[in-house]
Design a protein around this motif. Structure first.
Motif, PDB file in Angstrom:
ATOM      1  N   LEU A 195       0.849  -1.180   0.000  1.00  0.00           N
ATOM      2  CA  LEU A 195       0.000   0.000   0.000  1.00  0.00           C
ATOM      3  C   LEU A 195       0.887   1.233   0.000  1.00  0.00           C
ATOM      4  N   HIS A 196       0.450   2.256  -0.678  1.00  0.00           N
ATOM      5  CA  HIS A 196       1.199   3.502  -0.702  1.00  0.00           C
ATOM      6  C   HIS A 196       0.229   4.637  -0.409  1.00  0.00           C
ATOM      7  N   ALA A 197       0.589   5.462   0.529  1.00  0.00           N
ATOM      8  CA  ALA A 197      -0.279   6.589   0.864  1.00  0.00           C
ATOM      9  C   ALA A 197       0.557   7.693   1.483  1.00  0.00           C
ATOM     10  N   ASP A 198       0.121   8.919   1.308  1.00  0.00           N
ATOM     11  CA  ASP A 198       0.817  10.052   1.882  1.00  0.00           C
ATOM     12  C   ASP A 198       0.526  10.188   3.367  1.00  0.00           C
ATOM     13  N   PHE A 199      -0.615   9.659   3.800  1.00  0.00           N
ATOM     14  CA  PHE A 199      -1.004   9.819   5.200  1.00  0.00           C
ATOM     15  C   PHE A 199      -0.103   9.015   6.137  1.00  0.00           C
ATOM     16  N   LYS A 200       0.343   9.668   7.204  1.00  0.00           N
ATOM     17  CA  LYS A 200       1.078   9.006   8.273  1.00  0.00           C
ATOM     18  C   LYS A 200       0.455   9.434   9.599  1.00  0.00           C
ATOM     19  N   PRO A 201       0.043   8.495  10.437  1.00  0.00           N
ATOM     20  CA  PRO A 201      -0.621   8.859  11.692  1.00  0.00           C
ATOM     21  C   PRO A 201       0.307   9.582  12.656  1.00  0.00           C
ATOM     22  N   GLU A 202      -0.191  10.655  13.239  1.00  0.00           N
ATOM     23  CA  GLU A 202       0.554  11.394  14.260  1.00  0.00           C
ATOM     24  C   GLU A 202      -0.111  11.123  15.607  1.00  0.00           C
ATOM     25  N   ILE A 203       0.538  10.314  16.429  1.00  0.00           N
ATOM     26  CA  ILE A 203      -0.038   9.917  17.705  1.00  0.00           C
ATOM     27  C   ILE A 203       0.039  11.066  18.697  1.00  0.00           C
TER      28      ILE A 203
ATOM     29  N   SER B 297      -8.570  -4.613  21.683  1.00  0.00           N
ATOM     30  CA  SER B 297      -8.284  -4.075  20.349  1.00  0.00           C
ATOM     31  C   SER B 297      -7.745  -2.650  20.418  1.00  0.00           C
ATOM     32  N   THR B 298      -6.693  -2.406  19.661  1.00  0.00           N
ATOM     33  CA  THR B 298      -6.088  -1.088  19.592  1.00  0.00           C
ATOM     34  C   THR B 298      -6.686  -0.288  18.432  1.00  0.00           C
ATOM     35  N   MET B 299      -6.207   0.949  18.292  1.00  0.00           N
ATOM     36  CA  MET B 299      -6.668   1.805  17.202  1.00  0.00           C
ATOM     37  C   MET B 299      -6.188   1.314  15.841  1.00  0.00           C
ATOM     38  N   SER B 300      -5.291   0.334  15.823  1.00  0.00           N
ATOM     39  CA  SER B 300      -4.813  -0.236  14.562  1.00  0.00           C
ATOM     40  C   SER B 300      -5.647  -1.423  14.099  1.00  0.00           C
ATOM     41  N   MET B 301      -6.573  -1.875  14.921  1.00  0.00           N
ATOM     42  CA  MET B 301      -7.349  -3.075  14.588  1.00  0.00           C
ATOM     43  C   MET B 301      -8.677  -2.726  13.914  1.00  0.00           C
ATOM     44  N   TRP B 302      -8.574  -1.933  12.861  1.00  0.00           N
ATOM     45  CA  TRP B 302      -9.726  -1.623  12.009  1.00  0.00           C
ATOM     46  C   TRP B 302      -9.371  -1.983  10.572  1.00  0.00           C
ATOM     47  N   ASP B 303     -10.360  -2.257   9.756  1.00  0.00           N
ATOM     48  CA  ASP B 303     -10.080  -2.593   8.364  1.00  0.00           C
ATOM     49  C   ASP B 303      -9.607  -1.342   7.615  1.00  0.00           C
ATOM     50  N   PRO B 304      -8.439  -1.411   6.987  1.00  0.00           N
ATOM     51  CA  PRO B 304      -7.921  -0.254   6.244  1.00  0.00           C
ATOM     52  C   PRO B 304      -8.873   0.241   5.165  1.00  0.00           C
TER      53      PRO B 304
ATOM     54  N   LYS C 283      -1.731  -5.966   7.507  1.00  0.00           N
ATOM     55  CA  LYS C 283      -0.277  -6.066   7.483  1.00  0.00           C
ATOM     56  C   LYS C 283       0.323  -5.021   6.535  1.00  0.00           C
ATOM     57  N   ALA C 284      -0.290  -4.855   5.382  1.00  0.00           N
ATOM     58  CA  ALA C 284       0.200  -3.893   4.402  1.00  0.00           C
ATOM     59  C   ALA C 284       0.090  -2.464   4.921  1.00  0.00           C
ATOM     60  N   ALA C 285      -1.005  -2.155   5.619  1.00  0.00           N
ATOM     61  CA  ALA C 285      -1.207  -0.805   6.146  1.00  0.00           C
ATOM     62  C   ALA C 285      -0.155  -0.463   7.193  1.00  0.00           C
ATOM     63  N   VAL C 286       0.179  -1.434   8.029  1.00  0.00           N
ATOM     64  CA  VAL C 286       1.211  -1.208   9.047  1.00  0.00           C
ATOM     65  C   VAL C 286       2.577  -1.056   8.387  1.00  0.00           C
ATOM     66  N   ALA C 287       2.872  -1.929   7.432  1.00  0.00           N
ATOM     67  CA  ALA C 287       4.165  -1.878   6.751  1.00  0.00           C
ATOM     68  C   ALA C 287       4.364  -0.567   6.006  1.00  0.00           C
ATOM     69  N   ALA C 288       3.278  -0.029   5.458  1.00  0.00           N
ATOM     70  CA  ALA C 288       3.356   1.226   4.708  1.00  0.00           C
ATOM     71  C   ALA C 288       3.334   2.450   5.612  1.00  0.00           C
ATOM     72  N   GLY C 289       3.128   2.239   6.911  1.00  0.00           N
ATOM     73  CA  GLY C 289       3.094   3.364   7.840  1.00  0.00           C
ATOM     74  C   GLY C 289       1.775   4.087   7.879  1.00  0.00           C
ATOM     75  N   ILE C 290       0.751   3.519   7.235  1.00  0.00           N
ATOM     76  CA  ILE C 290      -0.572   4.134   7.224  1.00  0.00           C
ATOM     77  C   ILE C 290      -1.283   3.921   8.556  1.00  0.00           C
ATOM     78  N   PHE C 291      -1.045   2.754   9.159  1.00  0.00           N
ATOM     79  CA  PHE C 291      -1.560   2.438  10.489  1.00  0.00           C
ATOM     80  C   PHE C 291      -0.394   2.409  11.468  1.00  0.00           C
TER      81      PHE C 291
END
Length: 301
Positions: free
Chosen positions: A22-30, A59-66, A200-208
């Motif tokens: 996955l490729h996206a410009d968005f990066k989460p700012e915690i 469940s954490t904030m990362s456990m949603w469907d991308p 997995k892809a969302a985490v690897a791409a830094g989107i989640f």
């Protein structure tokens, strides 16, 4: 989710291979909000009216469907956060974890972020928190979506004994436990694989955020809140008849964790509530993420 399911899913999500990057410009700012003697970790994505997402057991904030997150972020300002003690959020030394307390936390988070009201989407144990949010803090809720909810007390339609047994059997293979949250057919098996790859892809791409850790103490506290305390609470369902906030109740047609009868009861108890069923089991939010997103967008218009 029932006990033991989330840790298994987390391990599988993090270890599964990618179907495609996955490729996206968005990066989460915690960021952190101090509410009720804890610091709640959160991030915001998208623009539009605020939409708070309340997740379930462990469940954490990362456990949603991308797919769902990306779709809803097109027209809403999503607020994704960790409940007290979960992931990056802190907890108190004393055990104050109840559905009521976590609902108070959610209401305080909405206020801390400067919103008078927010739409709310809640799932699984999060939908139990969502019900208490409706009851205790209706003034901060614009519209509510309850996914795979359970009414609690004597009113709940509990999972079958054999399902409970399988979920808590340490000798049962992990893939069989995961399968219980999806439909037991070819479509369900493929949906589980696809969901794992997307996350997995969302985490690897830094989107989640790479945020999947929940302490043993938090697991024990949440488990007590969602079983012992929730089973003893008859007032939750009874109080739902007084809800005046617009509510959408949703579930998977084949949910064997919180069976669909629970959603029907809750929708009938809340005046003028919408009720929608989707293909899938308890994890219909993954299996039918596109259809759910479209329904949520229609409801929130």
């Amino acid at each position: 989710f029932m006990k033991h399911i989330l840790p298994i899913l987390t391990v599988v999500f993090l270890c599964a291979g990618l179907h495609s990057p996955l490729h996206a410009d968005f990066k989460p700012e915690i960021k952190y909000a101090e509410v009720n003697d804890v610091k709640l970790a959160y991030y915001i994505r998208g623009e539009g009216e605020p939409l708070l997402l309340i997740n379930g057991f462990m469940s954490t904030m990362s456990m949603w469907d991308p797919i769902m997150v990306e779709e809803l972020a097109k027209t809403h300002q999503l607020i994704l956060f960790d409940n007290r003690g979960v992931g990056m959020s802190t907890d108190t030394k004393e055990n104050h974890t109840t559905m009521q307390q976590m609902a108070d936390d959610a209401a305080a988070l909405i206020k801390a972020l400067g919103f008078k009201k927010a739409n709310v989407l809640s799932w699984s144990m999060g939908a139990r928190i969502g019900q208490q949010l409706l009851i205790r803090h209706p003034h901060v809720v614009n519209k509510m979506i309850l996914c795979a909810p359970n009414p609690g007390g004597k009113y709940q339609d509990a999972a079958a004994p054999d399902v409970e047994s399988k979920l808590n059997n340490p000798d049962l293979p992990n893939d069989e436990k995961i399968a219980l949250t999806f439909t037991d057919d070819a479509e369900g098996k493929q949906a589980a694989k696809d969901a794992i790859a997307r996350l997995k892809a969302a985490v690897a791409a830094g989107i989640f955020p790479n945020d999947f850790t929940t302490s043993k103490q938090t697991v024990e506290r949440q488990d007590r809140a969602r079983t012992t305390l929730w089973t003893a609470d008859n007032s939750n369902f009874e109080d739902l008849k007084n809800v005046k906030v617009p509510v959408l109740v949703a579930d998977g047609r084949d949910d064997i964790i919180d069976p669909p009868k629970n959603s029907t009861m809750i929708a009938n108890q809340i005046p003028f509530a919408w009720l929608a069923f989707f293909e899938g089991g308890h994890s219909f939010v993954f299996q039918s993420s596109k259809q759910l997103s479209a329904t949520v967008n229609a409801f929130l218009q």
